[in-house]
Design a protein around this motif. Structure first.
Motif, short mmCIF file in Angstrom:
data_model
loop_
_atom_site.label_atom_id
_atom_site.label_comp_id
_atom_site.label_asym_id
_atom_site.label_seq_id
_atom_site.Cartn_x
_atom_site.Cartn_y
_atom_site.Cartn_z
N VAL A 113 -49.17 -95.79 55.50
CA VAL A 113 -47.90 -95.54 55.91
C VAL A 113 -46.76 -96.36 55.30
CG1 VAL A 113 -46.51 -95.75 58.20
CG2 VAL A 113 -48.82 -94.82 58.12
N ASN A 114 -46.93 -97.41 55.13
CA ASN A 114 -45.80 -98.28 54.50
C ASN A 114 -45.61 -97.88 52.98
OD1 ASN A 114 -45.68 -100.04 56.74
ND2 ASN A 114 -46.97 -101.60 56.21
N SER A 115 -46.66 -97.54 52.21
CA SER A 115 -46.49 -97.19 51.02
C SER A 115 -45.67 -95.84 50.98
CB SER A 115 -47.65 -96.90 50.06
OG SER A 115 -48.49 -95.95 50.79
N LEU A 116 -45.63 -94.72 52.08
CA LEU A 116 -45.05 -93.74 52.18
C LEU A 116 -43.53 -93.65 52.39
CD1 LEU A 116 -45.43 -90.56 52.35
CD2 LEU A 116 -45.56 -90.75 54.73
N TRP A 117 -43.30 -94.84 53.29
CA TRP A 117 -41.85 -95.13 53.82
C TRP A 117 -41.19 -96.14 52.81
CZ3 TRP A 117 -39.84 -91.65 56.44
CH2 TRP A 117 -40.57 -90.94 57.17
N ALA A 118 -41.81 -97.06 52.03
CA ALA A 118 -41.26 -97.92 51.08
C ALA A 118 -40.95 -97.60 49.74
CB ALA A 118 -42.37 -99.06 50.75
N SER A 120 -40.62 -97.53 45.55
CA SER A 120 -41.40 -97.89 44.46
C SER A 120 -40.40 -98.84 43.73
CB SER A 120 -42.01 -96.69 43.84
OG SER A 120 -40.77 -95.93 43.10
N SER A 121 -40.99 -99.73 42.67
CA SER A 121 -40.11 -100.37 41.90
C SER A 121 -39.05 -99.32 41.31
CB SER A 121 -40.98 -101.15 41.06
OG SER A 121 -41.80 -100.47 40.23
N GLU A 122 -39.61 -98.29 40.88
CA GLU A 122 -38.62 -97.39 39.95
C GLU A 122 -37.56 -97.08 40.83
OE1 GLU A 122 -41.71 -95.11 39.05
OE2 GLU A 122 -42.57 -96.26 37.66
N GLU A 123 -37.81 -96.67 41.92
CA GLU A 123 -36.71 -96.17 42.94
C GLU A 123 -35.84 -97.15 43.10
OE1 GLU A 123 -39.18 -92.61 44.98
OE2 GLU A 123 -39.22 -94.68 45.64
#
Length: 134
Positions: A113-118, A120-123
Motif C-alpha cells: 500500500v505504501n509503495s502504491l501511494w509513495a 518513486s525516486s524518478e517521479e
C-alpha cells in the motif's frame, strides 16, 4: 441369554468362532441395516403415520424447490460481510505492539500500500525539477 439371540460369536473348543454363533452375529448386523430403512413411526420418532407422511412430504418439497432470489441475495450479502469483517480483523484490528500471527501478512500488505501511494525516486526527481515538490 439364549444362544440364538446372542450378538457375540461363541468360541468353539478348537479356538475359532462357532459357525452357528457367527451366523447369529451376521444376522443381527443385517437386522441393524434393516432398522435404518424402516419407517420413522416404527423407530418411535412418530407415533402417528399421518405425521410421518406430513414430515416426508415437507422434506421432499424443500429438496425440490430451488432457493428464492431473496435467499440468494442474502447469501451473497452474507459472504461479502464475512469477507469484509475477516479482512478487517486480519489487516486493521489492533492486537497491540507484540508480534502475532498476522504480523508478516500486515507488513507485506502495508508495504504494498505504501509503495502504491509513495513516489518513486524518478517521479520525485522530476517533480523537484518542475518546482512542484520541495
Amino acid at each position: 441369554m439364549d444362544r440364538n439371540t446372542s450378538t457375540q460369536a461363541q468360541v468353539s473348543p478348537q479356538g475359532g468362532p462357532d459357525a452357528q454363533s457367527m451366523q447369529t452375529v451376521v444376522g443381527s448386523r443385517s437386522n441393524m441395516s434393516n432398522a435404518r430403512s424402516r419407517p420413522l413411526h416404527r423407530n418411535g420418532l412418530f407415533d402417528d403415520a399421518r405425521l410421518e407422511e406430513t414430515f416426508r412430504r415437507r422434506v421432499e418439497r424443500l429438496v425440490q424447490r430451488p432457493p428464492s432470489k431473496m435467499s440468494r441475495r442474502l447469501q451473497a450479502i452474507n459472504y461479502a460481510l464475512m469477507f469484509g469483517v475477516g479482512t478487517y480483523m486480519v489487516l486493521y484490528q489492533d492486537y497491540g505492539d507484540r508480534p502475532h500471527c498476522f504480523t508478516g501478512l500486515r507488513r507485506w500488505y502495508f508495504g504494498k500500500v505504501n509503495s502504491l501511494w509513495a513516489l518513486s525516486s524518478e517521479e520525485e526527481k522530476e517533480l523537484r525539477e518542475r518546482g512542484q515538490l520541495r
